[in-house]
Design a protein around this motif. Sequence first.
Motif, PDB file in Angstrom:
ATOM      1  N   ASP A 127      23.881  19.951  44.267  1.00 35.65           N
ATOM      2  CA  ASP A 127      23.312  18.977  43.340  1.00 35.65           C
ATOM      3  C   ASP A 127      24.003  17.635  43.525  1.00 35.65           C
ATOM      4  N   ALA A 128      23.205  16.582  43.668  1.00 36.42           N
ATOM      5  CA  ALA A 128      23.759  15.264  43.967  1.00 36.42           C
ATOM      6  C   ALA A 128      24.547  14.681  42.796  1.00 36.42           C
ATOM      7  N   PHE A 129      24.232  15.113  41.571  1.00 37.01           N
ATOM      8  CA  PHE A 129      24.869  14.519  40.396  1.00 37.01           C
ATOM      9  C   PHE A 129      26.138  15.259  39.974  1.00 37.01           C
ATOM     10  N   TYR A 130      26.140  16.573  40.117  1.00 36.86           N
ATOM     11  CA  TYR A 130      27.230  17.357  39.548  1.00 36.86           C
ATOM     12  C   TYR A 130      28.136  17.988  40.597  1.00 36.86           C
ATOM     13  N   GLY A 131      27.843  17.759  41.871  1.00 35.65           N
ATOM     14  CA  GLY A 131      28.715  18.258  42.923  1.00 35.65           C
ATOM     15  C   GLY A 131      28.624  19.763  43.094  1.00 35.65           C
ATOM     16  N   ASN A 132      29.490  20.278  43.926  1.00 33.43           N
ATOM     17  CA  ASN A 132      29.480  21.713  44.213  1.00 33.43           C
ATOM     18  C   ASN A 132      30.480  22.447  43.318  1.00 33.43           C
ATOM     19  N   LEU A 133      30.182  22.475  42.027  1.00 33.94           N
ATOM     20  CA  LEU A 133      31.012  23.244  41.104  1.00 33.94           C
ATOM     21  C   LEU A 133      30.867  24.724  41.414  1.00 33.94           C
ATOM     22  N   GLU A 134      31.953  25.469  41.301  1.00 32.81           N
ATOM     23  CA  GLU A 134      31.869  26.895  41.573  1.00 32.81           C
ATOM     24  C   GLU A 134      32.879  27.667  40.739  1.00 32.81           C
ATOM     25  N   GLU A 135      32.571  28.939  40.553  1.00 37.04           N
ATOM     26  CA  GLU A 135      33.428  29.845  39.788  1.00 37.04           C
ATOM     27  C   GLU A 135      33.517  31.155  40.559  1.00 37.04           C
ATOM     28  N   LYS A 136      34.754  31.584  40.849  1.00 38.33           N
ATOM     29  CA  LYS A 136      34.963  32.847  41.552  1.00 38.33           C
ATOM     30  C   LYS A 136      35.528  33.872  40.574  1.00 38.33           C
ATOM     31  N   ARG A 137      35.027  35.102  40.707  1.00 37.10           N
ATOM     32  CA  ARG A 137      35.512  36.140  39.805  1.00 37.10           C
ATOM     33  C   ARG A 137      35.282  37.520  40.412  1.00 37.10           C
ATOM     34  N   VAL A 138      36.215  38.414  40.120  1.00 35.36           N
ATOM     35  CA  VAL A 138      36.051  39.824  40.498  1.00 35.36           C
ATOM     36  C   VAL A 138      35.425  40.537  39.313  1.00 35.36           C
ATOM     37  N   VAL A 139      34.260  41.142  39.531  1.00 37.71           N
ATOM     38  CA  VAL A 139      33.530  41.795  38.441  1.00 37.71           C
ATOM     39  C   VAL A 139      33.264  43.253  38.803  1.00 37.71           C
ATOM     40  N   THR A 140      33.174  44.079  37.777  1.00 37.73           N
ATOM     41  CA  THR A 140      32.914  45.510  37.987  1.00 37.73           C
ATOM     42  C   THR A 140      31.435  45.775  37.747  1.00 37.73           C
ATOM     43  N   LEU A 141      30.622  45.383  38.703  1.00 42.35           N
ATOM     44  CA  LEU A 141      29.173  45.538  38.583  1.00 42.35           C
ATOM     45  C   LEU A 141      28.574  46.355  39.725  1.00 42.35           C
ATOM     46  N   GLY A 142      29.379  46.651  40.743  1.00 34.90           N
ATOM     47  CA  GLY A 142      28.876  47.393  41.886  1.00 34.90           C
ATOM     48  C   GLY A 142      28.932  48.896  41.675  1.00 34.90           C
ATOM     49  N   VAL A 143      28.365  49.612  42.613  1.00 38.66           N
ATOM     50  CA  VAL A 143      28.407  51.078  42.590  1.00 38.66           C
ATOM     51  C   VAL A 143      29.735  51.526  43.198  1.00 38.66           C
ATOM     52  N   PRO A 144      30.545  52.315  42.459  1.00 39.04           N
ATOM     53  CA  PRO A 144      31.827  52.781  43.022  1.00 39.04           C
ATOM     54  C   PRO A 144      31.602  53.509  44.346  1.00 39.04           C
ATOM     55  N   THR A 145      32.317  53.073  45.365  1.00 41.06           N
ATOM     56  CA  THR A 145      32.114  53.618  46.708  1.00 41.06           C
ATOM     57  C   THR A 145      33.459  53.763  47.403  1.00 41.06           C
ATOM     58  N   ASP A 146      33.671  54.922  48.017  1.00 39.84           N
ATOM     59  CA  ASP A 146      34.875  55.110  48.824  1.00 39.84           C
ATOM     60  C   ASP A 146      34.707  54.346  50.126  1.00 39.84           C
ATOM     61  N   PRO A 147      35.624  53.439  50.409  1.00 40.19           N
ATOM     62  CA  PRO A 147      35.488  52.671  51.651  1.00 40.19           C
ATOM     63  C   PRO A 147      35.618  53.568  52.874  1.00 40.19           C
ATOM     64  N   VAL A 148      34.797  53.317  53.854  1.00 43.49           N
ATOM     65  CA  VAL A 148      34.814  54.088  55.094  1.00 43.49           C
ATOM     66  C   VAL A 148      35.398  53.216  56.195  1.00 43.49           C
ATOM     67  N   ASN A 149      36.453  53.723  56.821  1.00 45.64           N
ATOM     68  CA  ASN A 149      37.062  53.005  57.934  1.00 45.64           C
ATOM     69  C   ASN A 149      36.322  53.370  59.217  1.00 45.64           C
ATOM     70  N   PRO A 150      35.651  52.415  59.850  1.00 43.43           N
ATOM     71  CA  PRO A 150      34.900  52.729  61.071  1.00 43.43           C
ATOM     72  C   PRO A 150      35.765  53.332  62.170  1.00 43.43           C
ATOM     73  N   LEU A 151      37.073  53.028  62.142  1.00 43.88           N
ATOM     74  CA  LEU A 151      37.958  53.552  63.185  1.00 43.88           C
ATOM     75  C   LEU A 151      38.231  55.038  63.012  1.00 43.88           C
ATOM     76  N   ASP A 152      37.895  55.572  61.824  1.00 43.95           N
ATOM     77  CA  ASP A 152      38.103  57.002  61.600  1.00 43.95           C
ATOM     78  C   ASP A 152      36.972  57.848  62.173  1.00 43.95           C
ATOM     79  N   GLU A 153      35.877  57.222  62.547  1.00 44.24           N
ATOM     80  CA  GLU A 153      34.739  57.960  63.083  1.00 44.24           C
ATOM     81  C   GLU A 153      34.950  58.247  64.573  1.00 44.24           C
ATOM     82  N   ARG A 154      34.358  59.348  65.031  1.00 44.79           N
ATOM     83  CA  ARG A 154      34.372  59.634  66.468  1.00 44.79           C
ATOM     84  C   ARG A 154      33.247  58.823  67.102  1.00 44.79           C
ATOM     85  N   ALA A 155      33.607  57.639  67.574  1.00 48.80           N
ATOM     86  CA  ALA A 155      32.614  56.709  68.104  1.00 48.80           C
ATOM     87  C   ALA A 155      33.247  55.858  69.197  1.00 48.80           C
ATOM     88  N   MET A 156      32.414  55.027  69.826  1.00 49.15           N
ATOM     89  CA  MET A 156      32.876  54.192  70.937  1.00 49.15           C
ATOM     90  C   MET A 156      34.028  53.288  70.524  1.00 49.15           C
TER      91      MET A 156
END
Length: 306
Positions: free
Chosen positions: A233-262
């Motif tokens: 916006d030309a008048f108000y600039g690039n105002l922004e707000e960063k926040r960590v929120v609990t809105l996602g689906v709980p998921t166990d992270p998967v490390n790609p290096l743990d897979e048997r792959a290339m």
Amino acid sequence: MKNTMKNIAALFLIFVFSGSVVNAQGWTVPASAKKKQNPYEATSKNISSGKKIYNIQCKSCHGDPTMANMLPLAPVAPTDLGAQNFLIQSDGEIFYKVNKGQGAMPAFEKTISDEDKWMVIAFLRSFDKNKKVKQQVAEVKNPEVTDVKLELNVNEADKTMLAKLSGVTKKGKRVGLQGIEMSFLVKRSFGYLDVSGEDPYTNESGDVQIQFPKDLPGDREGQVNMLVKVTDDAFYGNLEEKRVVTLGVPTDPVNPLDERAMWGTRANAPIWIIVTFVGGVLAIWSVIFLVLFQMIKLPKLAKSKD
């Protein structure tokens, strides 16, 4: 050889001439089409939507409006759609030409919706200095403000987010700013995912609310990194707000290096790669031992011949 060169020259002249003829013929727009007016008001929201569509569908050939940085096609270069000699046309003329296409320009009658085409025309009209074509203008007039703030409220129960944009008037009163486009972005592995929805513009109170996607993965606790900001916006600039929120689906992270792959570590390499590697190493060493064995036998063979 001479005949070949003559044929090439003749084809080139035909190509240039045919392009010149097409350009000279111009467009024939029916009178009924010329009378059409853009049914959508030239609001900041519609202009912003038109700009997004233009950048996707038109910019690659026509460049930035008024910048004359079109794609240098031959024999006829695309038009600068922000030029005043283009904008003297009526809305209906532009709409008709976008629909039908001509020459190198494809017809967009069936590939872009009518609404999107009108939005693009509203965007192009924002560059019209001649004002020869009457257009509807319904811009939101916000008061002059200082101390502009962006506030973010999160409702984790129903997975909604409310952003509020406000400023302080000359009388010292804090008021909401209307009609400002907001971007709601979720940080992912390779950038940001836009979850703003179809109508991310502030209302008369300066509020805009979105429904967070119900199936978007988060970390083990369902947390995601959000970035909410004013969109260019030309008048108000690039105002922004960063926040960590609990809105996602709980998921166990998967490390790609743990897979048997290339891309896995040595222990997790695919079986066929391990077998191929081991087989190749054994074959190479077998050849080496065979050569050494034959070299050892050479002196004995020489003595036996003597």
